[in-house]
Design an enzyme around this catalytic site. Sequence first.
Site, PDB file in Angstrom:
ATOM      1  N   ASP A 170      56.531   5.911  46.081  1.00 17.42           N
ATOM      2  CA  ASP A 170      57.624   6.557  46.828  1.00 17.42           C
ATOM      3  C   ASP A 170      58.966   6.415  46.115  1.00 17.42           C
ATOM      4  O   ASP A 170      59.345   5.310  45.708  1.00 17.42           O
ATOM      5  CB  ASP A 170      57.710   5.958  48.243  1.00 17.42           C
ATOM      6  CG  ASP A 170      58.634   6.772  49.140  1.00 17.42           C
ATOM      7  OD1 ASP A 170      58.710   8.004  48.963  1.00 17.42           O
ATOM      8  OD2 ASP A 170      59.290   6.172  50.013  1.00 17.42           O
TER       9      ASP A 170
ATOM     10  N   GLU B 183      50.574  18.762  47.637  1.00 18.16           N
ATOM     11  CA  GLU B 183      51.777  18.657  46.800  1.00 18.16           C
ATOM     12  C   GLU B 183      52.899  19.468  47.443  1.00 18.16           C
ATOM     13  O   GLU B 183      54.066  19.079  47.439  1.00 18.16           O
ATOM     14  CB  GLU B 183      51.473  19.179  45.397  1.00 18.16           C
ATOM     15  CG  GLU B 183      52.626  19.053  44.426  1.00 18.16           C
ATOM     16  CD  GLU B 183      52.313  19.720  43.101  1.00 18.16           C
ATOM     17  OE1 GLU B 183      52.119  18.985  42.123  1.00 18.16           O
ATOM     18  OE2 GLU B 183      52.267  20.967  43.045  1.00 18.16           O
TER      19      GLU B 183
END
Lengths: 136, 138
Positions: B80, B124
């Site tokens: 992240d 995605e």
Amino acid sequence: MVYLTRKAEFSASHFYHNPEFTPEENQRLFGKCNNPNGHGHNYTLEVTVKGAIDRKSGFVVDLKQLKDVMSREVLDAFDHRFLNKEVPEFLTRIPTTENLAIAIWQRLAPKLKGAQLHRVRVYETPDLFVDVYGEA
Amino acid sequence: MKAHLTRRYMFSASHRLHSDEMSEEENRVTYGKCNNPYGHGHNYMVEVTVSGPVDDQTGMVCNLVDLDGFVHTHILERYDHQNLNLLSEFVEQVPTTENLCMAIYEIVKRGFRQAHLEKIRIEETMMNSFEYSGENSR
């Protein structure tokens, strides 16, 4: 083989508790889900059936019949209910999403005519769902 | 009865698709906008599917707290708000979502022991998704 999926929604409350465990064990294992007054979810149910397309009707299954079976066997029993107290399967089994999917499979499989039940998917939230395929 | 449990997670990261095995021109032709030199980012949605028999005592395939804890520690904290190209697994391979899918599959397969890993699926964008179930998958 063609697969057809029908969705439905129900809202219900539940809590997780195993009477064989101590209160501390229940709390440790189930956390917030152990709150005895229960909490609720908006569940989404997806039922997928499979079969060959009928030459005359062009259907894998009569969608009206599938919808009626889902309503009668699942939604009438689960929607706006406290699962632990009002649904027979959950008087003895914890109403986790896993056990909900299994109970729904067991309710639907013997009642479906024509097509074969392929998958029951139950979303507890948009980020958590369980699939069962009737595997032992 | 066996059940398959799927949990969805999100992380945001940047990447640039560029292969050292291709010329600058080949990279541009192959990857288009994704080859822009400074990279770009996505909000990735990762679905982890695990399976197993439902435990009689708990009603669970595995405790969600364990799965969430593993994914937070080993996947979300790793990826992240990172530039994927700088991570060790993407030094020698292009950080396509195909390769990311396999990398995440390997991390979960190796480290998460409480249930059987069935599949990793990554979106995605809302338009692209990728799945990997190991080499012996159906």
